[in-house]
Design a protein around this motif. Sequence first.
Motif: not given
Length: 236
Positions: A216-226
């Motif tokens: 439930d940590n969207l920031s990890i997802f954003v960093r991973g996508v970048r």
Amino acid sequence: MSDAPTVANAGDLINLDTLQSELDSARGQVNIWAAQRELALKEAVATHKTAMAAAESTYVELLEKGEDLAYVAEELARRKEWEQAELDALREETLLSCELGVGLPRQLQTLRERVQTERSELEKKVRALQTEELDSTQQLDAHQNAVELYRCRLGLRFEVGSDEELKFFFSHIDPGDRKREFFVAVRALDGVGFEMIDCDPEICITNLLEECNTSDNLSIFVRGVRKAFRALVAPV
């Protein structure tokens, strides 16, 4: 009849060995210069990647701090509202005591002193709360300004669409075209995280999405996508 013109030997005009030596020497110098330039370029790219990674990490930390400060500001506003209600209640009590105090001077005096003391204490708390709220607001503004600065430098922006759709746009990724935008769109599900609905250019982010839904940590997802987009356009 006139004599035919004498043709000079080409070897007498051009020393081929000397010319070949000069060409070999020039070619060697060019190769050395090219190798040095290539090494310098690789070092510059590595330094840039390190700086971008550090900036990205700082940006995400600032986002998280901004959310925390926003929550603190809301909590302070609620406390201020409650304190104001307490102050209003004490004022009404004071007015009522004035009306009843005609026949009760001693009790009225005692009550007035108590009300005055409590009001003074309450006003001190309100002033302290206002000061604390002002400090928190200033800190929040500072962090929001910093977040906006990193948003400009990292080229990250968001869009919220219909049907719980959330789009993330990334730029400053492609070294050949820093304005080029990469994006991924996800949709929020009822109590079970997110699902991907679009991605351009196409990359595999299944593991990132699963990790996001689990933590439930969207920031990890954003960093991973970048990071995945950067790897897609990274020079080989």
